[in-house]
Write a protein that holds these residues in place. Sequence first.
Motif, PDB file in Angstrom:
ATOM      1  N   LEU A   1       0.840  -1.210   0.000  1.00  0.00           N
ATOM      2  CA  LEU A   1       0.000   0.000   0.000  1.00  0.00           C
ATOM      3  C   LEU A   1       0.871   1.254   0.000  1.00  0.00           C
ATOM      4  CD1 LEU A   1      -3.015  -0.531   2.442  1.00  0.00           C
ATOM      5  CD2 LEU A   1      -3.058  -0.237  -0.037  1.00  0.00           C
ATOM      6  N   ALA A   2       1.926   1.222   0.824  1.00  0.00           N
ATOM      7  CA  ALA A   2       2.808   2.392   0.908  1.00  0.00           C
ATOM      8  C   ALA A   2       3.502   2.627  -0.432  1.00  0.00           C
ATOM      9  CB  ALA A   2       3.844   2.178   2.020  1.00  0.00           C
ATOM     10  N   ALA A   3       3.954   1.549  -1.088  1.00  0.00           N
ATOM     11  CA  ALA A   3       4.635   1.687  -2.393  1.00  0.00           C
ATOM     12  C   ALA A   3       3.652   2.210  -3.437  1.00  0.00           C
ATOM     13  CB  ALA A   3       5.212   0.340  -2.819  1.00  0.00           C
ATOM     14  N   ALA A   4       2.411   1.730  -3.388  1.00  0.00           N
ATOM     15  CA  ALA A   4       1.405   2.160  -4.379  1.00  0.00           C
ATOM     16  C   ALA A   4       1.072   3.643  -4.208  1.00  0.00           C
ATOM     17  CB  ALA A   4       0.154   1.313  -4.247  1.00  0.00           C
ATOM     18  N   LEU A   5       1.185   4.115  -2.982  1.00  0.00           N
ATOM     19  CA  LEU A   5       0.883   5.523  -2.698  1.00  0.00           C
ATOM     20  C   LEU A   5       1.999   6.425  -3.256  1.00  0.00           C
ATOM     21  CD1 LEU A   5      -1.291   7.110  -1.181  1.00  0.00           C
ATOM     22  CD2 LEU A   5       0.078   6.906   0.886  1.00  0.00           C
ATOM     23  N   GLN A   6       3.216   5.919  -3.200  1.00  0.00           N
ATOM     24  CA  GLN A   6       4.373   6.726  -3.608  1.00  0.00           C
ATOM     25  C   GLN A   6       4.621   6.695  -5.106  1.00  0.00           C
ATOM     26  OE1 GLN A   6       7.704   5.559  -1.277  1.00  0.00           O
ATOM     27  NE2 GLN A   6       6.901   6.605   0.526  1.00  0.00           N
ATOM     28  N   GLN A   7       4.289   5.577  -5.707  1.00  0.00           N
ATOM     29  CA  GLN A   7       4.691   5.375  -7.113  1.00  0.00           C
ATOM     30  C   GLN A   7       3.530   5.659  -8.059  1.00  0.00           C
ATOM     31  OE1 GLN A   7       6.514   1.493  -7.757  1.00  0.00           O
ATOM     32  NE2 GLN A   7       5.708   1.509  -9.852  1.00  0.00           N
ATOM     33  N   ASP A   8       3.805   6.412  -9.122  1.00  0.00           N
ATOM     34  CA  ASP A   8       2.795   6.605 -10.160  1.00  0.00           C
ATOM     35  C   ASP A   8       2.655   5.297 -10.924  1.00  0.00           C
ATOM     36  OD1 ASP A   8       2.186   9.130  -9.638  1.00  0.00           O
ATOM     37  OD2 ASP A   8       3.408  10.039 -11.226  1.00  0.00           O
ATOM     38  N   ASP A   9       1.472   4.966 -11.321  1.00  0.00           N
ATOM     39  CA  ASP A   9       1.272   3.823 -12.202  1.00  0.00           C
ATOM     40  C   ASP A   9       1.691   2.491 -11.558  1.00  0.00           C
ATOM     41  OD1 ASP A   9       0.497   2.668 -14.510  1.00  0.00           O
ATOM     42  OD2 ASP A   9       2.427   2.907 -15.535  1.00  0.00           O
ATOM     43  N   TYR A  10       1.370   2.322 -10.279  1.00  0.00           N
ATOM     44  CA  TYR A  10       1.686   1.061  -9.593  1.00  0.00           C
ATOM     45  C   TYR A  10       0.763  -0.032 -10.138  1.00  0.00           C
ATOM     46  CZ  TYR A  10       2.917  -2.078  -5.743  1.00  0.00           C
ATOM     47  OH  TYR A  10       3.378  -3.128  -4.998  1.00  0.00           O
ATOM     48  N   GLN A  11       1.350  -1.162 -10.487  1.00  0.00           N
ATOM     49  CA  GLN A  11       0.515  -2.224 -11.061  1.00  0.00           C
ATOM     50  C   GLN A  11       0.601  -3.487 -10.220  1.00  0.00           C
ATOM     51  OE1 GLN A  11       0.407  -2.805 -15.223  1.00  0.00           O
ATOM     52  NE2 GLN A  11       1.145  -0.770 -15.688  1.00  0.00           N
ATOM     53  N   LEU A  12      -0.570  -3.895  -9.747  1.00  0.00           N
ATOM     54  CA  LEU A  12      -0.641  -5.110  -8.935  1.00  0.00           C
ATOM     55  C   LEU A  12      -1.390  -6.177  -9.733  1.00  0.00           C
ATOM     56  CD1 LEU A  12      -1.122  -5.520  -5.250  1.00  0.00           C
ATOM     57  CD2 LEU A  12      -2.839  -6.602  -6.627  1.00  0.00           C
ATOM     58  N   VAL A  13      -0.827  -7.359  -9.750  1.00  0.00           N
ATOM     59  CA  VAL A  13      -1.471  -8.455 -10.471  1.00  0.00           C
ATOM     60  C   VAL A  13      -1.765  -9.573  -9.481  1.00  0.00           C
ATOM     61  CG1 VAL A  13      -1.172 -10.187 -12.287  1.00  0.00           C
ATOM     62  CG2 VAL A  13      -0.251  -7.889 -12.613  1.00  0.00           C
ATOM     63  N   VAL A  14      -3.018 -10.014  -9.463  1.00  0.00           N
ATOM     64  CA  VAL A  14      -3.373 -11.164  -8.633  1.00  0.00           C
ATOM     65  C   VAL A  14      -3.486 -12.361  -9.561  1.00  0.00           C
ATOM     66  CG1 VAL A  14      -5.109 -12.170  -7.091  1.00  0.00           C
ATOM     67  CG2 VAL A  14      -4.658  -9.701  -7.011  1.00  0.00           C
ATOM     68  N   VAL A  15      -2.774 -13.431  -9.245  1.00  0.00           N
ATOM     69  CA  VAL A  15      -2.855 -14.637 -10.070  1.00  0.00           C
ATOM     70  C   VAL A  15      -3.637 -15.697  -9.301  1.00  0.00           C
ATOM     71  CG1 VAL A  15      -1.585 -16.356 -11.410  1.00  0.00           C
ATOM     72  CG2 VAL A  15      -0.613 -14.090 -11.077  1.00  0.00           C
ATOM     73  N   GLY A  16      -4.709 -16.178  -9.913  1.00  0.00           N
ATOM     74  CA  GLY A  16      -5.547 -17.197  -9.268  1.00  0.00           C
ATOM     75  C   GLY A  16      -7.004 -16.796  -9.376  1.00  0.00           C
ATOM     76  N   GLY A  17      -7.782 -17.589 -10.086  1.00  0.00           N
ATOM     77  CA  GLY A  17      -9.181 -17.218 -10.328  1.00  0.00           C
ATOM     78  C   GLY A  17     -10.158 -17.891  -9.380  1.00  0.00           C
ATOM     79  N   GLY A  18      -9.660 -18.536  -8.329  1.00  0.00           N
ATOM     80  CA  GLY A  18     -10.561 -19.136  -7.336  1.00  0.00           C
ATOM     81  C   GLY A  18     -11.113 -18.053  -6.413  1.00  0.00           C
ATOM     82  N   ALA A  19     -11.876 -18.485  -5.415  1.00  0.00           N
ATOM     83  CA  ALA A  19     -12.524 -17.527  -4.518  1.00  0.00           C
ATOM     84  C   ALA A  19     -11.493 -16.603  -3.848  1.00  0.00           C
ATOM     85  CB  ALA A  19     -13.323 -18.276  -3.456  1.00  0.00           C
ATOM     86  N   ALA A  20     -10.351 -17.166  -3.434  1.00  0.00           N
ATOM     87  CA  ALA A  20      -9.350 -16.346  -2.743  1.00  0.00           C
ATOM     88  C   ALA A  20      -8.793 -15.271  -3.676  1.00  0.00           C
ATOM     89  CB  ALA A  20      -8.219 -17.230  -2.208  1.00  0.00           C
ATOM     90  N   GLY A  21      -8.443 -15.651  -4.914  1.00  0.00           N
ATOM     91  CA  GLY A  21      -7.880 -14.697  -5.875  1.00  0.00           C
ATOM     92  C   GLY A  21      -8.870 -13.579  -6.191  1.00  0.00           C
ATOM     93  N   VAL A  22     -10.119 -13.946  -6.399  1.00  0.00           N
ATOM     94  CA  VAL A  22     -11.143 -12.946  -6.728  1.00  0.00           C
ATOM     95  C   VAL A  22     -11.318 -11.976  -5.545  1.00  0.00           C
ATOM     96  CG1 VAL A  22     -13.618 -12.661  -7.221  1.00  0.00           C
ATOM     97  CG2 VAL A  22     -12.313 -14.445  -8.384  1.00  0.00           C
ATOM     98  N   GLU A  23     -11.424 -12.534  -4.344  1.00  0.00           N
ATOM     99  CA  GLU A  23     -11.589 -11.670  -3.163  1.00  0.00           C
ATOM    100  C   GLU A  23     -10.384 -10.741  -2.971  1.00  0.00           C
ATOM    101  OE1 GLU A  23     -14.366 -13.166   0.291  1.00  0.00           O
ATOM    102  OE2 GLU A  23     -12.561 -14.360   0.216  1.00  0.00           O
ATOM    103  N   LEU A  24      -9.187 -11.283  -3.211  1.00  0.00           N
ATOM    104  CA  LEU A  24      -7.970 -10.467  -3.030  1.00  0.00           C
ATOM    105  C   LEU A  24      -7.905  -9.339  -4.054  1.00  0.00           C
ATOM    106  CD1 LEU A  24      -5.410 -13.337  -2.343  1.00  0.00           C
ATOM    107  CD2 LEU A  24      -6.139 -11.597  -0.704  1.00  0.00           C
ATOM    108  N   ALA A  25      -8.324  -9.616  -5.294  1.00  0.00           N
ATOM    109  CA  ALA A  25      -8.314  -8.573  -6.333  1.00  0.00           C
ATOM    110  C   ALA A  25      -9.293  -7.462  -5.956  1.00  0.00           C
ATOM    111  CB  ALA A  25      -8.672  -9.184  -7.689  1.00  0.00           C
ATOM    112  N   PHE A  26     -10.490  -7.837  -5.527  1.00  0.00           N
ATOM    113  CA  PHE A  26     -11.471  -6.833  -5.111  1.00  0.00           C
ATOM    114  C   PHE A  26     -10.928  -6.011  -3.932  1.00  0.00           C
ATOM    115  CE2 PHE A  26     -15.091  -9.489  -6.962  1.00  0.00           C
ATOM    116  CZ  PHE A  26     -15.484  -8.528  -7.891  1.00  0.00           C
TER     117      PHE A  26
END
Length: 370
Positions: free
Chosen positions: A138-163
Amino acid sequence: MKQRLVLAGGGHAQLSVLTALARKSPNVEVVLVTPNTHQIYSGMLPGWMVGHYKKEDCCIDLRPLADAARVRLVLANMIGINADHKCVELSDGSHFEYDALSINAGSEINTSWLEAAGERLLSVKPLDNFVQRWPKILAAALQQDDYQLVVVGGGAAGVELAFAAQYAFIKQRCKHASVALIASQQGILPGHSTGVKVRSRRLLEQRGITLFQAQAVGTAEGITLSSGESLRADCIIAATGARPPAWLRNTDLKLDEQGYILVDAQQRSLSHPNVFAAGDVCIRQDIRLARSGVHAVFTGPVLAHNLFASICGQKLRSYRPRKRSLYLLATGPRHAIASWGIASVQGRWVWHWKNWIDRGFMRKYSVVHH
Ligand SMILES: Cc1cc2nc3c(=O)[nH]c(=O)nc-3n(C[C@H](O)[C@H](O)[C@H](O)COP(=O)(O)OP(=O)(O)OC[C@H]3O[C@@H](n4cnc5c(N)ncnc54)[C@H](O)[C@@H]3O)c2cc1C
């Protein structure tokens, strides 16, 4: 001399064993081996990421539970089991002999395809490691322009984490941070109804979370997809499928071809009748069960009964899962989707329902039973 029962791992099912021991203890010495004094409840983790919960709201302190159950707590990892000699091997170099053994030590995340991403890769398990790293993301995303986070995994955990990640970025005013979710070619939420999939896909789109359906491979810059695309990623959260814990290779228990402990309907090892296992660490020989907290929780009372019964020479019980399990998927803000067989609903009230169930679960294990 008293018989010794060793509890390996403080997972969901073992919590029931501890509370049962606090109520009525057979005349045995009990040892709980776990690496941490606290067990983080995964159902509330996405809510913690967005600030609905404080860390202590989703942490079960195993110490008072062990005290009430007169169980000796040993803070170490299991690293092997010699079941023929009824002995467990711990990471601190010690050994414990046992008369009965109960294993509820969870599974690992299979990150093998992603490992080339190095430091950028963050596995959701072990949960305590994830909990330490998340505020730094979160701290890095606040400091950096264009921070890109990728969640890998389409199960319930991956979907919840992406949201959760996307909503946390909004709450923290990380204006230029983005979230992508990568599910396999099967798409998101395999095993759930079409209604749940459609609802989730629609919400992902509304929230600006890009969904990819392809096999992901980690690279030094991020991800390459089997569709040919490359994604830059500052952080890759792995919520890919489960794999058996590596230490299980160091046992003579009967395992399935993937390496999970094979158990029968009574959660008893197929090779060693004084060994029981529950939750993600094992696989039932007779039926196919999803690796989920729901089953780990519901197996708990049966596991407790069977451990005591096997020590006292009484009749064992079988764990018969319900036909359908209820899953409540948090979608970031106080909103959730309910999935039950072919039925699905969504709304703020579903989140409040989930919150009530999750808080109830936590309450159950913050009360010391006598
Ligand atoms: C983000 C997220 C959300 C999820 N949400 C849901 C949900 O809403 N509903 C649902 O049903 N499932 C959910 N799951 C899946 C669920 O978390 C797992 O299926 C569940 O935790 C399995 O429970 P368990 O008791 O087998 O193991 P765990 O809960 O993983 O517990 C294992 C315990 O063993 C300990 N341990 C690990 N290794 C060792 C060792 N070598 N020696 C000794 N102890 C050890 C660990 O510290 C831990 O305390 C979610 C998972 C994630 C990641």
